[in-house]
Design an enzyme around this catalytic site. Structure first.
Site, PDB file in Angstrom:
ATOM      1  N   HIS B 130       0.875  -1.169   0.000  1.00 39.19           N
ATOM      2  CA  HIS B 130       0.000   0.000   0.000  1.00 39.19           C
ATOM      3  C   HIS B 130       0.924   1.233   0.000  1.00 39.19           C
ATOM      4  O   HIS B 130       2.014   1.189   0.555  1.00 39.19           O
ATOM      5  CB  HIS B 130      -0.833  -0.044   1.276  1.00 39.19           C
ATOM      6  CG  HIS B 130      -1.911   0.989   1.388  1.00 39.19           C
ATOM      7  ND1 HIS B 130      -1.663   2.281   1.804  1.00 39.19           N
ATOM      8  CD2 HIS B 130      -3.243   0.920   1.155  1.00 39.19           C
ATOM      9  CE1 HIS B 130      -2.807   2.954   1.831  1.00 39.19           C
ATOM     10  NE2 HIS B 130      -3.784   2.157   1.434  1.00 39.19           N
ATOM     11  N   ASP B 207       3.121  -4.685   7.764  1.00 37.03           N
ATOM     12  CA  ASP B 207       1.858  -3.974   7.606  1.00 37.03           C
ATOM     13  C   ASP B 207       0.738  -5.020   7.682  1.00 37.03           C
ATOM     14  O   ASP B 207       0.496  -5.754   6.737  1.00 37.03           O
ATOM     15  CB  ASP B 207       1.841  -3.238   6.262  1.00 37.03           C
ATOM     16  CG  ASP B 207       0.488  -2.576   5.990  1.00 37.03           C
ATOM     17  OD1 ASP B 207      -0.420  -2.693   6.841  1.00 37.03           O
ATOM     18  OD2 ASP B 207       0.347  -1.957   4.920  1.00 37.03           O
ATOM     19  N   GLN B 210      -4.535  -5.534   6.617  1.00 34.39           N
ATOM     20  CA  GLN B 210      -5.544  -6.440   6.063  1.00 34.39           C
ATOM     21  C   GLN B 210      -5.447  -7.821   6.693  1.00 34.39           C
ATOM     22  O   GLN B 210      -6.135  -8.748   6.256  1.00 34.39           O
ATOM     23  CB  GLN B 210      -5.387  -6.561   4.537  1.00 34.39           C
ATOM     24  CG  GLN B 210      -5.564  -5.262   3.787  1.00 34.39           C
ATOM     25  CD  GLN B 210      -7.013  -4.771   3.756  1.00 34.39           C
ATOM     26  OE1 GLN B 210      -7.953  -5.497   4.093  1.00 34.39           O
ATOM     27  NE2 GLN B 210      -7.202  -3.537   3.335  1.00 34.39           N
ATOM     28  N   LYS B 233     -10.741  -0.929   9.865  1.00 37.84           N
ATOM     29  CA  LYS B 233     -10.940  -2.083   8.986  1.00 37.84           C
ATOM     30  C   LYS B 233     -11.341  -3.323   9.782  1.00 37.84           C
ATOM     31  O   LYS B 233     -11.591  -4.380   9.207  1.00 37.84           O
ATOM     32  CB  LYS B 233      -9.661  -2.378   8.194  1.00 37.84           C
ATOM     33  CG  LYS B 233      -9.295  -1.290   7.195  1.00 37.84           C
ATOM     34  CD  LYS B 233      -8.089  -1.691   6.378  1.00 37.84           C
ATOM     35  CE  LYS B 233      -7.400  -0.522   5.714  1.00 37.84           C
ATOM     36  NZ  LYS B 233      -8.126   0.037   4.579  1.00 37.84           N
ATOM     37  N   CYS B 373      -4.644   2.547  -3.775  1.00 37.41           N
ATOM     38  CA  CYS B 373      -3.418   2.989  -3.108  1.00 37.41           C
ATOM     39  C   CYS B 373      -2.280   2.004  -3.318  1.00 37.41           C
ATOM     40  O   CYS B 373      -1.436   1.821  -2.428  1.00 37.41           O
ATOM     41  CB  CYS B 373      -3.629   3.230  -1.613  1.00 37.41           C
ATOM     42  SG  CYS B 373      -4.731   4.589  -1.285  1.00 37.41           S
TER      43      CYS B 373
END
Ligand SMILES: Cc1ncc(COP(=O)(O)O)c(C=O)c1O
Lengths: 158, 421
Positions: B130, B207, B210, B233, B373
């Site tokens: 991202h 990261d 998700q 999220k 993104c």
């Protein structure tokens, strides 16, 4: 369905069979504009008539574009409105199109003012209801405005 | 196919899922990778906080201040438990993943030797990051003279780790990668990357934006040094994110922002800093948002993250099957549900995703269109943008069916089957 107010037949026709498409020589200025939110891109060239007129004719606008139906159709319709016109007339069309896009769907209030100038481009009135798509409709026009300004400068310096 | 979740009951917890759009179309929300919807339990916790306990934290001795502090710090305990952190002080609250990743990149860059970034050092990321895990590293490498390199992507949307030993070298100081891609859906092989990073003594930043919402996340098992994720999220509110870090590392790293809350003692000449985690939390924190995130992890834990993951795996497998049977549709990303999250990107013939998304919206189906993104991924696959459907714990196979029917409608609307109108 509301959707048809945006995707009018005229727009879909221009999308399927764009006018003036392709990059041509000669040209006075070339610009590349992108719409960062959706990845639409246009490379656009402007050729103004030679001579020292204050108000030259827009001799050619050629372009290569990649994007959604609205942005592709809009640049096609725009070329019909500016190619062969004087710079003043073309700029009037540009101003009228901006006015139409800023109506937030209430195009009736400006229709009298813009209708004659915009011809097929009034079909984009439905787009003004969709804030996310206004930038798509404006992409080609903004590129034309930018390229024309550069072309004028180039001519003045020559 | 059966789900381990009682999805109809789950859906009743999410008020917005009752909505209709465009006059009478039931909402089919397939944009959870952008942000998830919020259950009543989270909305109530935030409401309760503001109605009954609102106060600034840490500084007061009155009743509300103590209650607010207990709720805020209680949320930290919940998050620490949710990710199996060894210590609650390893959980730093931020605004979102973006701030967490910027914090990580900057404090690593600023750190004293041997941690900090210097001329000649290397930072390794991947082509499927991202933008929030690309741009901060571009900024700090430019500033410090370090170089940035990355792993590429294979044709089927996996990380190309074939030359891992040449990409991660003795000069590599940091390896930062996305655990689950928001655009391709790929679940990356963390173990292999962490192992190589350890061999060369590099720090590992993950990261997990998700991952945390969708899979059981155990930061100790993951073996990374710093892990970022974002509350909105994972059923939480916007305005709250998390940076987890190994305690001994966080202690060595310098603070990010200066201000109230992060200090121990201030004189006009200099200051000393507060203990973890407050050293990294300058200013009044997002208190209600942290409380909301605490309620969100309670909600997820009560369902069971293994069940959430299993449900999504089932939906993803079903969606991949049905979507790939649509004439003219090409999935951008892994084509099977193996090692895959619940975000599915695709292109439909030559139709621009913007047009696809617009017509789907008219049917009440919310998908995301654009480069998500992750523009380098679009470039890698030679597409200007994709349409992305993403699923969550409240998604149903009926919604997948609605999407597939919607795509057929899109093709009819623009003219020809599967191709250019
Ligand atoms: C993989 C990934 N990383 C980072 C982010 C950034 O999250 P936020 O915008 O909440 O900071 C997102 C969300 O868009 C994401 O999907």
């Amino acid at each position: 369905m509301k959707l048809e107010s945006m995707y009018q037949e005229i727009i879909l026709d221009h999308y399927r069979r764009p006018h003036h498409k392709g990059l041509r020589e000669p040209f006075d200025a070339e610009v590349h504009h992108v719409n960062p939110t959706c990845g639409d891109e246009v490379t656009l060239r402007v050729r103004l008539a030679d001579g020292c007129s204050e108000n030259p004719t827009v001799q050619d606008v050629s372009y290569d574009s990649l994007g959604c139906s609205i942005s592709m159709a809009s640049v096609s319709v725009m070329t019909d409105l500016v190619v062969g016109k004087s710079l003043d007339e073309a700029t009037r069309a540009y101003d009228a199109f901006l006015t139409l896009m800023r109506t937030k769907g209430d195009s009736a209030s400006v229709m009298d003012e813009v209708e004659d100038v915009l011809e097929d481009a009034v079909a984009f009135e439905g787009v003004s209801k969709y804030p996310a798509r206004i930038k798509c409709a404006l992409l080609g026009w903004m590129a034309w405005k930018d390229a024309t300004a550069r072309a004028v400068t180039t001519k003045e310096m020559a | 196919m059966s789900s381990p979740l009682d999805v109809e009951r789950v859906r009743k917890d999410f008020p917005v899922l009752e909505r209709v759009v465009h006059d009478d179309k039931p909402l089919v929300y397939l944009d959870s990778a952008a942000t998830s919807q919020k259950p009543r339990q989270v909305l109530d916790a935030i409401d309760d906080y503001y109605c009954l306990h609102n106060s600034n934290v840490h500084r007061g001795i009155h009743t509300l201040a103590e209650e607010a502090t207990a709720l805020y710090e209680g949320a930290r305990d919940k998050v620490a438990g949710f990710i199996n952190a060894a210590d609650r002080s390893e959980v730093v609250f931020t605004k979102n993943s973006t701030e967490a990743l910027n914090l990580a990149a900057n404090v690593i860059a600023w750190a004293e030797s041997p941690l900090g970034l210097r001329d000649g050092d290397e930072v390794v990321i991947t082509e499927m990051e991202h933008h929030s895990n690309i741009v901060p590293w571009q900024m700090v490498t430019r500033r410090t003279g370090a170089t940035l390199s990355w792993f590429g992507i294979t044709d089927d949307g996996r990380l190309d780790l074939s030359d891992i030993d040449r990409v991660i070298t003795e000069r590599t100081k940091v390896v930062s990668f996305v655990l689950v891609s928001n655009i391709l859906g790929t679940v990356n092989p963390a173990e292999q990357i962490v192992r190589r990073a350890r061999e060369v003594g590099a720090l590992v930043v993950v990261d997990a934006s998700q991952a945390a919402p969708h899979l059981p996340l155990d930061v100790q098992a993951l073996g990374a040094d710093l892990v970022a994720f974002t509350g909105h999220k994972m059923c939480g509110p916007t305005g709250i994110g998390v940076l987890w870090g190994r305690r001994d590392l966080l202690e060595e790293l310098p603070p990010f922002m200066g201000g109230g809350e992060m200090i121990e003692m201030v004189t006009m000449g200099s200051s000393t800093y507060a203990d973890l985690p407050h050293k990294f939390e300058a200013g009044t924190p997002p208190i209600a948002q942290a409380v909301g995130l605490g309620a969100a992890v309670d909600y997820l834990s009560a369902l069971g993250m293994d069940k959430v993951a299993e449900h999504e795996h089932m939906i993803t497998a079903y969606a991949l099957d049905r979507l790939q049977a649509v004439d003219g549709l090409r999935v951008i990303g892994p084509r099977t549900a193996q090692d895959r999250g619940a975000a599915i990107s695709f292109v439909l013939g030559d139709l621009h995703p913007h047009d696809v998304g617009q017509v789907l919206d008219e049917l009440g189906i919310a998908v995301r269109v654009g480069h998500h993104c992750a523009r380098p991924v679009c470039q890698r696959f030679g597409v200007p943008a994709t349409t992305r459907a993403s699923f969550y714990l409240y998604s149903t196979t009926a919604e997948v069916d609605a999407l597939v029917d919607g795509l057929e409608h899109v093709k009819r609307f623009f003219g020809a089957p599967g191709g250019r109108p």
